[in-house]
Design a protein around this motif. Structure first.
Motif, PDB file in Angstrom:
ATOM      1  N   ASN A   1      78.435 118.965  15.593  1.00 60.19           N
ATOM      2  CA  ASN A   1      77.332 119.844  15.969  1.00 60.19           C
ATOM      3  C   ASN A   1      77.839 120.838  17.010  1.00 60.19           C
ATOM      4  OD1 ASN A   1      75.516 118.226  14.432  1.00 60.19           O
ATOM      5  ND2 ASN A   1      75.338 116.813  16.172  1.00 60.19           N
ATOM      6  N   ALA A   2      77.363 122.076  16.955  1.00 56.91           N
ATOM      7  CA  ALA A   2      77.758 123.087  17.943  1.00 56.91           C
ATOM      8  C   ALA A   2      76.609 124.065  18.133  1.00 56.91           C
ATOM      9  CB  ALA A   2      79.019 123.823  17.499  1.00 56.91           C
ATOM     10  N   LEU A   3      76.482 124.564  19.351  1.00 59.88           N
ATOM     11  CA  LEU A   3      75.448 125.549  19.687  1.00 59.88           C
ATOM     12  C   LEU A   3      76.135 126.825  20.153  1.00 59.88           C
ATOM     13  CD1 LEU A   3      72.431 126.253  20.149  1.00 59.88           C
ATOM     14  CD2 LEU A   3      72.710 125.398  22.492  1.00 59.88           C
ATOM     15  N   ILE A   4      75.764 127.945  19.548  1.00 60.58           N
ATOM     16  CA  ILE A   4      76.317 129.254  19.924  1.00 60.58           C
ATOM     17  C   ILE A   4      75.191 130.069  20.542  1.00 60.58           C
ATOM     18  CG2 ILE A   4      77.457 131.340  19.108  1.00 60.58           C
ATOM     19  CD1 ILE A   4      78.592 129.747  16.816  1.00 60.58           C
ATOM     20  N   THR A   5      75.398 130.525  21.761  1.00 62.66           N
ATOM     21  CA  THR A   5      74.388 131.316  22.467  1.00 62.66           C
ATOM     22  C   THR A   5      74.928 132.716  22.728  1.00 62.66           C
ATOM     23  OG1 THR A   5      75.184 130.570  24.632  1.00 62.66           O
ATOM     24  CG2 THR A   5      73.455 129.258  23.583  1.00 62.66           C
TER      25      THR A   5
ATOM     26  N   ALA B   1      61.414 118.321  15.311  1.00 56.35           N
ATOM     27  CA  ALA B   1      61.420 116.865  15.123  1.00 56.35           C
ATOM     28  C   ALA B   1      62.091 116.499  13.805  1.00 56.35           C
ATOM     29  CB  ALA B   1      59.993 116.334  15.176  1.00 56.35           C
ATOM     30  N   LYS B   2      61.865 117.298  12.756  1.00 56.09           N
ATOM     31  CA  LYS B   2      62.493 117.035  11.457  1.00 56.09           C
ATOM     32  C   LYS B   2      63.996 117.343  11.500  1.00 56.09           C
ATOM     33  CE  LYS B   2      58.169 117.991   9.057  1.00 56.09           C
ATOM     34  NZ  LYS B   2      57.404 118.906   8.194  1.00 56.09           N
ATOM     35  N   LEU B   3      64.369 118.389  12.249  1.00 52.12           N
ATOM     36  CA  LEU B   3      65.783 118.728  12.381  1.00 52.12           C
ATOM     37  C   LEU B   3      66.529 117.671  13.192  1.00 52.12           C
ATOM     38  CD1 LEU B   3      65.618 122.580  13.055  1.00 52.12           C
ATOM     39  CD2 LEU B   3      66.457 121.442  10.986  1.00 52.12           C
ATOM     40  N   LEU B   4      65.834 117.045  14.135  1.00 48.73           N
ATOM     41  CA  LEU B   4      66.465 116.026  14.978  1.00 48.73           C
ATOM     42  C   LEU B   4      67.009 114.877  14.135  1.00 48.73           C
ATOM     43  CD1 LEU B   4      67.123 114.934  17.808  1.00 48.73           C
ATOM     44  CD2 LEU B   4      64.829 113.917  17.853  1.00 48.73           C
ATOM     45  N   ARG B   5      66.275 114.496  13.091  1.00 55.32           N
ATOM     46  CA  ARG B   5      66.730 113.396  12.226  1.00 55.32           C
ATOM     47  C   ARG B   5      68.029 113.766  11.504  1.00 55.32           C
ATOM     48  NH1 ARG B   5      64.239 108.863  10.575  1.00 55.32           N
ATOM     49  NH2 ARG B   5      64.992 107.866   8.634  1.00 55.32           N
ATOM     50  N   VAL B   6      68.129 115.032  11.111  1.00 55.25           N
ATOM     51  CA  VAL B   6      69.351 115.492  10.437  1.00 55.25           C
ATOM     52  C   VAL B   6      70.509 115.499  11.421  1.00 55.25           C
ATOM     53  CG1 VAL B   6      70.417 117.357   9.122  1.00 55.25           C
ATOM     54  CG2 VAL B   6      67.966 116.925   8.901  1.00 55.25           C
ATOM     55  N   VAL B   7      70.270 116.024  12.603  1.00 54.22           N
ATOM     56  CA  VAL B   7      71.327 116.125  13.606  1.00 54.22           C
ATOM     57  C   VAL B   7      71.800 114.741  14.030  1.00 54.22           C
ATOM     58  CG1 VAL B   7      71.864 116.918  15.941  1.00 54.22           C
ATOM     59  CG2 VAL B   7      70.489 118.359  14.422  1.00 54.22           C
TER      60      VAL B   7
ATOM     61  N   GLU C   1      63.883 118.397  24.195  1.00 54.18           N
ATOM     62  CA  GLU C   1      65.029 118.121  25.041  1.00 54.18           C
ATOM     63  C   GLU C   1      66.095 117.319  24.302  1.00 54.18           C
ATOM     64  OE1 GLU C   1      65.889 116.472  29.576  1.00 54.18           O
ATOM     65  OE2 GLU C   1      64.045 115.908  28.524  1.00 54.18           O
ATOM     66  N   ASP C   2      65.675 116.336  23.507  1.00 51.48           N
ATOM     67  CA  ASP C   2      66.658 115.510  22.801  1.00 51.48           C
ATOM     68  C   ASP C   2      67.436 116.321  21.772  1.00 51.48           C
ATOM     69  OD1 ASP C   2      64.377 115.879  21.324  1.00 51.48           O
ATOM     70  OD2 ASP C   2      64.006 113.750  20.894  1.00 51.48           O
ATOM     71  N   LEU C   3      66.749 117.244  21.071  1.00 50.02           N
ATOM     72  CA  LEU C   3      67.443 118.098  20.110  1.00 50.02           C
ATOM     73  C   LEU C   3      68.416 119.030  20.816  1.00 50.02           C
ATOM     74  CD1 LEU C   3      67.847 119.165  17.242  1.00 50.02           C
ATOM     75  CD2 LEU C   3      65.877 120.681  17.599  1.00 50.02           C
TER      76      LEU C   3
ATOM     77  N   ARG D   1      71.618 117.185  21.866  1.00 51.50           N
ATOM     78  CA  ARG D   1      72.483 116.834  20.744  1.00 51.50           C
ATOM     79  C   ARG D   1      73.199 118.063  20.175  1.00 51.50           C
ATOM     80  NH1 ARG D   1      68.879 112.794  20.942  1.00 51.50           N
ATOM     81  NH2 ARG D   1      69.573 110.699  20.293  1.00 51.50           N
ATOM     82  N   LEU D   2      72.494 119.182  20.171  1.00 54.83           N
ATOM     83  CA  LEU D   2      73.119 120.408  19.671  1.00 54.83           C
ATOM     84  C   LEU D   2      74.140 120.973  20.660  1.00 54.83           C
ATOM     85  CD1 LEU D   2      70.098 122.362  18.141  1.00 54.83           C
ATOM     86  CD2 LEU D   2      71.990 121.312  16.888  1.00 54.83           C
ATOM     87  N   SER D   3      73.848 120.880  21.940  1.00 53.49           N
ATOM     88  CA  SER D   3      74.677 121.544  22.955  1.00 53.49           C
ATOM     89  C   SER D   3      75.804 120.675  23.476  1.00 53.49           C
ATOM     90  CB  SER D   3      73.794 122.007  24.116  1.00 53.49           C
ATOM     91  OG  SER D   3      73.194 120.891  24.763  1.00 53.49           O
ATOM     92  N   SER D   4      76.127 119.591  22.758  1.00 49.49           N
ATOM     93  CA  SER D   4      77.290 118.802  23.185  1.00 49.49           C
ATOM     94  C   SER D   4      78.535 119.682  23.212  1.00 49.49           C
ATOM     95  CB  SER D   4      77.494 117.611  22.246  1.00 49.49           C
ATOM     96  OG  SER D   4      77.650 118.057  20.900  1.00 49.49           O
ATOM     97  N   ILE D   5      78.571 120.670  22.312  1.00 43.76           N
ATOM     98  CA  ILE D   5      79.592 121.726  22.346  1.00 43.76           C
ATOM     99  C   ILE D   5      78.852 123.053  22.319  1.00 43.76           C
ATOM    100  CG2 ILE D   5      81.484 122.820  21.117  1.00 43.76           C
ATOM    101  CD1 ILE D   5      82.260 120.096  20.046  1.00 43.76           C
TER     102      ILE D   5
END
Length: 507
Positions: free
Chosen positions: A216-220, A303-309, A348-350, A353-357
């Protein structure tokens, strides 16, 4: 050889001095023949340069046009002669000549008027004015207005040929520089990303480091800064770089459509669902899914995306079956998700998980040194797209681009170059080809006359510099470019101003 120091030739004796002279003469003759043979068999660089400099001769006297054209053609220059200034201007518009030899006194248009129109058609055009009434003042005025040279009649063809050879050499050098710049541009491209600034090099370096390990990665970054390009580069460098890369713009659809787009649906799950269809997560199984503008999604969708992540599990709309998918997930946003979490607009939980990188792509104002190389890249791209040949931008067009604050970032810059390339007819894009907002310098709202107060010059200068710094978001390198001063001068002034402020506060 006899005892007197001579050499015997067919019964007669000749002194060494005569023999030396004969040898020297033979050697000089041999070298001359060799030079002639080299000239005949291998054309020199100057001839090649001349062939690449087409010249238009413009004069109201047809005999002079014919004579000059013949002389220059014999020297190796491609020539075109006419007495009609409009015909030459049309040649310039279509890029059919690189230099113009124009008479200063013509009944239909004088030399200065022609010079102005020629430079409007092509700011990179070389114009040499010819006059029968030479004066130093008029020569200086011609050079100031943009003429390359100013010569008098009758034309000294030796001097004129030397001037044109300088132009041919200059044009050849510029062509070589363009070739080198194109090679440099290729070297500075990494997976479609163009940049040489420290900020972009750090982005690419981080992407390379994490490419083999992330899930998982987050680009800002701000809108138009190139977040999708970075996502594609990250995918291409990853172990699944040869697999599918699926893109979904989360802000473009309502929740019901977005859910169907991502997770898929069963036939009859909702009105219009006439067939069973897989979503992007299944489509890209084994590859990468890029969720653009994830900050625009609702809490229910998050909430639905959280399950995928978290579990890599999906359910099609209308199906109880849970499927496992093996995907890399990259999300992007122009929002401050930490602030959105604090405001309760993002889970916050999503987020964690996304911003670990997390990779931050800087806006264009944070990396102004990338503007010239990006301009070159887009100029090449749209030259090929529109079937035109552009050699670059004029100096004033470059200054206009550097002074703009680029709220739309790289996307805005690309649109500017694209629109300018459509309308431009010359080899160089000029400021007149740019949008109207770029043709005028940026100005702050001025103080009205009613509120005007006299201020010391140092204070006025300090206020102006501070405003420019604010405009450049505190970037001192960019501010010094806008102010037209060196970085050292700006640093020195800021240091002096801070000392004054400290002394004033202590007093």
């Amino acid at each position: 050889m006899d005892i007197n120091g001579g050499v015997q030739f067919r019964g007669e004796q000749r002194p060494n001095r005569e023999i030396g002279a004969a040898c020297d003469a033979f050697w000089h003759w041999h070298c001359l023949v060799s030079c002639i043979m080299v000239t005949l068999t291998e054309p020199p660089a100057v001839e090649l340069a001349r062939r690449n400099l087409p010249i238009c001769i413009l004069d109201d006297e047809p005999d002079l046009v014919e004579t000059t054209s013949e002389r220059l053609a014999k020297a190796g220059f491609p020539t075109f002669g006419t007495s009609n200034p409009q015909e030459v201007l049309e040649k310039i518009r279509h890029g059919e000549c690189r230099a113009v030899l124009a008479d200063y006194k013509m009944p239909s248009m004088d030399g200065f008027a022609f010079l102005e129109k020629a430079l409007q058609c092509d700011p990179g055009m070389y114009v040499v004015l010819v006059t029968g009434f030479y004066s130093v003042d008029s020569a200086i005025e011609a050079i100031k207005r943009g003429a390359y040279d100013y010569v008098c009649k009758p034309v000294d063809f030796t001097r004129l040929t030397k001037t044109l050879d300088e132009l041919a050499d200059l044009f050849t050098q510029k062509s070589r520089i363009r070739d080198l710049e194109e090679r440099l541009l290729i070297n500075l491209q990494s997976h479609g990303i163009v940049g040489k600034s420290a900020a972009m090099l750090e982005v690419l370096d981080l992407a390379k480091k994490i490419s083999r390990h992330y899930t998982n990665a987050l680009i800002t970054g701000p809108t138009g800064s190139g977040k999708e390009l970075v996502a594609r580069a990250l995918h291409q460098m990853s172990p699944v770089g040869q697999e599918r890369f699926a893109v979904c713009n989360c802000s473009a659809m309502v929740d019901t459509l977005l859910e169907s787009q991502l997770f898929g649906h069963m036939r009859g799950a909702f009105t219009g669902a006439n067939e069973t269809r897989a979503g992007l997560f299944e489509y890209a199984d084994g590859g990468t899914v890029f969720l653009d503008e994830i900050g625009e999604t609702s809490l229910a969708m998050q909430a639905k995306l959280l399950r995928v992540v978290q579990n890599r599990e999906i359910q099609r709309v209308g199906s109880p079956e849970v499927k496992q998918v093996d995907i890399h997930l990259i999300a992007a946003t122009n929002r401050d998700l930490r602030a959105e979490v604090a405001a309760g607009h993002f889970r916050e939980d999503l987020f964690y998980r996304l911003s670990s990188i997390e990779i931050h792509v800087p806006g264009l104002m944070e990396r102004p040194e990338d503007i010239p190389i990006l301009v070159q890249h887009f100029l090449k791209k749209y030259s090929e797209a529109y079937g035109k040949t552009f050699q670059g931008l004029t100096r004033r067009a470059q200054i206009a681009l550097l002074q703009h604050n680029w709220p739309g970032n790289v996307r805005e810059l690309e649109n500017v170059i694209s629109s300018a390339a459509i309308t431009a007819n010359a080899d160089f894009l000029d400021v007149n080809d740019l949008p109207a907002m770029l043709q005028k310098p940026l100005r702050r709202a001025s103080t009205s006359d009613a509120n005007w107060q006299p201020l010391p010059l140092d204070e006025v200068r300090s206020v102006h510099i501070q405003r420019v710094l604010d405009l450049c978001n505190g970037n001192r390198v960019r501010a010094s470019q806008v102010l037209g001063i060196g970085r050292t001068s700006l640093y020195r002034f800021l240091k002096r101003s801070s000392k004054k402020a400290v002394v004033k506060g202590a007093a």
